[in-house]
Write an enzyme that holds these catalytic residues in place. Sequence first.
Site, PDB file in Angstrom:
ATOM      1  N   GLY A  47       0.873  -1.179   0.000  1.00 25.25           N
ATOM      2  CA  GLY A  47       0.000   0.000   0.000  1.00 25.25           C
ATOM      3  C   GLY A  47       0.899   1.213   0.000  1.00 25.25           C
ATOM      4  O   GLY A  47       1.892   1.246  -0.727  1.00 25.25           O
ATOM      5  N   CYS A  79       6.136  -5.282   0.614  1.00 23.17           N
ATOM      6  CA  CYS A  79       6.284  -3.968  -0.020  1.00 23.17           C
ATOM      7  C   CYS A  79       6.157  -2.852   1.029  1.00 23.17           C
ATOM      8  O   CYS A  79       7.076  -2.683   1.825  1.00 23.17           O
ATOM      9  CB  CYS A  79       5.309  -3.840  -1.190  1.00 23.17           C
ATOM     10  N   HIS A 173       4.942  -8.428  -4.062  1.00 22.66           N
ATOM     11  CA  HIS A 173       3.562  -8.743  -3.640  1.00 22.66           C
ATOM     12  C   HIS A 173       3.271 -10.234  -3.862  1.00 22.66           C
ATOM     13  O   HIS A 173       2.688 -10.592  -4.898  1.00 22.66           O
ATOM     14  CB  HIS A 173       2.570  -7.915  -4.468  1.00 22.66           C
ATOM     15  N   GLU A 175       1.033 -12.059  -2.713  1.00 21.36           N
ATOM     16  CA  GLU A 175      -0.412 -12.366  -2.742  1.00 21.36           C
ATOM     17  C   GLU A 175      -0.986 -12.208  -4.145  1.00 21.36           C
ATOM     18  O   GLU A 175      -2.106 -12.646  -4.401  1.00 21.36           O
ATOM     19  CB  GLU A 175      -1.160 -11.491  -1.724  1.00 21.36           C
TER      20      GLU A 175
END
Length: 190
Positions: A47, A79, A173, A175
Amino acid sequence: MPKVGVLALQGAWARHAEVLSALGAHTVAVRGAQDLSGLDAIVLPGGESTTISMLLESSGLFDPLAACLAGGMAVLGTCAGMILLAAEVMDGRPDQRCFGAVDIAVRRNAFGRQVDSFETELAVPALGTGAFPAVFISAPTVERAGAAVDVLAEVDGRAVLCRQGPALAAAFHPELSHDLRLHELFLAGV
Ligand code: GLN
């Protein structure tokens, strides 16, 4: 079934929760200090680390979460989450805070800005032989890693996946790739 929190103040937290649920964890969206109770582990998602840092303070979560991490709670930071776990942040906002759970200095946006986001096949021996498809989005670089830090993967000689005790920090990332091995490694340490 481990109870795993996903910090849900801002950013890319929802997909982490889906992956962890698919792997059999009980997941909790963490938005306030009360959500930390009974957690076995927590994910700090990608984010905007400056925004997440501000929201951690305004929600009253920063200090209780820092205490959990200092107490050895397992954590995966990706991140912006890696930036939050670092000991030192370069090119951050002056009031940006970090937990120091991993003895690294990170430089924000040093792999380039949004237009420079990229995907690469990463060799990660700790995950076995197959390459891991890693998605980098305005990712930080690790400028320094202390002696206690295990570097689990590199891109162009720069650390992008680090482990220190119960803390895992990825510049990318995990995910977003359909490869669950990094989340499995995280849950194996819970
Ligand atoms: N550039 C963001 C930051 O510094 C991190 C980007 C991300 O989490 N994908 O917080």
